[in-house]
Design a protein around this motif. Sequence first.
Motif, short mmCIF file in Angstrom:
data_model
loop_
_atom_site.label_atom_id
_atom_site.label_comp_id
_atom_site.label_asym_id
_atom_site.label_seq_id
_atom_site.Cartn_x
_atom_site.Cartn_y
_atom_site.Cartn_z
N LYS A 153 11.69 -2.01 -1.43
CA LYS A 153 11.13 -3.23 -2.02
C LYS A 153 11.14 -4.37 -1.01
O LYS A 153 10.17 -5.12 -0.91
CB LYS A 153 11.92 -3.63 -3.28
N GLU A 154 12.22 -4.50 -0.26
CA GLU A 154 12.31 -5.56 0.74
C GLU A 154 11.27 -5.36 1.84
O GLU A 154 10.62 -6.32 2.28
CB GLU A 154 13.71 -5.57 1.36
N SER A 155 11.09 -4.12 2.27
CA SER A 155 10.16 -3.83 3.36
C SER A 155 8.71 -4.06 2.95
O SER A 155 7.86 -4.35 3.80
CB SER A 155 10.34 -2.38 3.83
N LEU A 156 8.43 -3.92 1.66
CA LEU A 156 7.05 -4.05 1.18
C LEU A 156 6.82 -5.38 0.46
O LEU A 156 5.85 -5.52 -0.29
CB LEU A 156 6.70 -2.88 0.25
N GLU A 157 7.68 -6.35 0.71
CA GLU A 157 7.51 -7.66 0.09
C GLU A 157 6.16 -8.26 0.50
O GLU A 157 5.79 -8.25 1.67
CB GLU A 157 8.64 -8.59 0.52
N GLY A 158 5.42 -8.75 -0.47
CA GLY A 158 4.11 -9.33 -0.20
C GLY A 158 2.98 -8.33 -0.27
O GLY A 158 1.81 -8.70 -0.17
N HIS A 174 6.55 5.65 -6.03
CA HIS A 174 6.09 5.65 -7.43
C HIS A 174 6.94 4.68 -8.25
O HIS A 174 6.44 3.95 -9.10
CB HIS A 174 6.22 7.06 -8.03
N GLY A 175 8.25 4.69 -7.96
CA GLY A 175 9.18 3.87 -8.73
C GLY A 175 8.95 2.38 -8.59
O GLY A 175 9.26 1.61 -9.52
N ILE A 176 8.41 1.94 -7.44
CA ILE A 176 8.17 0.50 -7.28
C ILE A 176 6.76 0.11 -7.69
O ILE A 176 6.38 -1.05 -7.59
CB ILE A 176 8.45 0.03 -5.83
N ASN A 228 15.97 3.48 0.65
CA ASN A 228 16.28 3.54 -0.77
C ASN A 228 15.42 2.54 -1.52
O ASN A 228 14.56 1.87 -0.94
CB ASN A 228 17.78 3.31 -1.02
N HIS A 229 15.66 2.43 -2.81
CA HIS A 229 14.81 1.58 -3.65
C HIS A 229 14.82 0.14 -3.18
O HIS A 229 13.76 -0.49 -3.02
CB HIS A 229 15.29 1.67 -5.11
N GLU A 230 16.01 -0.42 -2.97
CA GLU A 230 16.12 -1.83 -2.60
C GLU A 230 15.51 -2.10 -1.22
O GLU A 230 14.78 -3.08 -1.02
CB GLU A 230 17.58 -2.28 -2.63
N LYS A 231 15.81 -1.23 -0.25
CA LYS A 231 15.28 -1.42 1.10
C LYS A 231 13.76 -1.29 1.11
O LYS A 231 13.07 -1.98 1.86
CB LYS A 231 15.90 -0.40 2.05
N PRO A 265 10.22 15.32 7.21
CA PRO A 265 10.87 16.48 6.60
C PRO A 265 10.65 16.50 5.09
O PRO A 265 10.56 15.44 4.46
CB PRO A 265 12.35 16.28 6.94
N LYS A 266 10.57 17.68 4.51
CA LYS A 266 10.19 17.82 3.11
C LYS A 266 11.04 16.98 2.16
O LYS A 266 10.52 16.24 1.32
CB LYS A 266 10.27 19.29 2.69
N GLY A 267 12.38 17.08 2.29
CA GLY A 267 13.25 16.34 1.39
C GLY A 267 13.05 14.85 1.50
O GLY A 267 12.97 14.13 0.49
N MET A 268 12.95 14.36 2.72
CA MET A 268 12.76 12.92 2.94
C MET A 268 11.43 12.48 2.38
O MET A 268 11.33 11.45 1.69
CB MET A 268 12.85 12.62 4.44
N ALA A 269 10.36 13.24 2.66
CA ALA A 269 9.03 12.86 2.19
C ALA A 269 8.96 12.82 0.67
O ALA A 269 8.41 11.88 0.09
CB ALA A 269 7.99 13.84 2.74
N GLU A 270 9.53 13.82 0.02
CA GLU A 270 9.49 13.86 -1.44
C GLU A 270 10.30 12.72 -2.04
O GLU A 270 9.88 12.10 -3.03
CB GLU A 270 10.01 15.20 -1.93
N GLN A 271 11.45 12.40 -1.45
CA GLN A 271 12.27 11.30 -1.96
C GLN A 271 11.54 9.98 -1.83
O GLN A 271 11.52 9.16 -2.76
CB GLN A 271 13.59 11.25 -1.20
N VAL A 272 10.93 9.73 -0.66
CA VAL A 272 10.20 8.49 -0.46
C VAL A 272 9.01 8.41 -1.40
O VAL A 272 8.69 7.34 -1.93
CB VAL A 272 9.74 8.35 1.01
#
Length: 222
Positions: free
Chosen positions: A177-182, A207-209, A172-175, A195-202
């Motif tokens: 951001k934490e994973s990409l810190e730095g 984009h959101g971050i 999700n958004h918070e996880k 899978p399509k749904g997962m890929a599109e959501q990610v």
Amino acid sequence: ESVAGAVGAPPHNAAELELIVRNARHPPAAWVHSGQCSAGSRVDIRVGGTFTLAHCGVVASSGLAAQLPGSWHDHQEEFRCRDLVLVGGGVGLNPLYSMLLEVAGAAARGKRVPYVRVLYSVKCLGDAVLLERLRALEQGVMANRMDVCVFVTQAPTGDDSRFAQLREGRINHEKLKESLEGCDIEKAIALICGPKGMAEQVGHLLHGIGIPTSHVHFESWW
């Protein structure tokens, strides 16, 4: 019919081509895991597509590499990004792992490579067939150049100390951001396969971050 599998070895490794296929009911996949598939069985392989390090802008390619003799890395130019984000859902990590091996190979040859962040989403740890290989890279040639974060979506993770970053639940958004810190978000390049749904959501989350749309690439195998 086609097999729902993915190459799990670098494309320049002419001695061996590793194909990772999940055990599933889909007839071709079921055949691979049955007693009918054995040494000497014939398999037809279709190659092609644009989901490559060069096409996605990770490395600067002259455009002539595919026409020149020798291995891919003989004609590789410099990596164009400082941060590379690889997001794989289940067996979708396989082509990304092949790309990761290319980066690791360049690192082993003394080249300057991007910092790689691997986000691996699976239903349970038993589905994460590449965990040990990722750990070996993280502790070996890619030490201090790579982070691995595993997301387990359906089963409790339990006590598993193989990775410092082991999270329960979906990305999700918070996880994210934490994973990409730095990470240099505006200049990072992200590659997604799952899978399509997962890929599109990610993709939307990236984009959101702040990762530009042009820097997010999908392996649209569905």
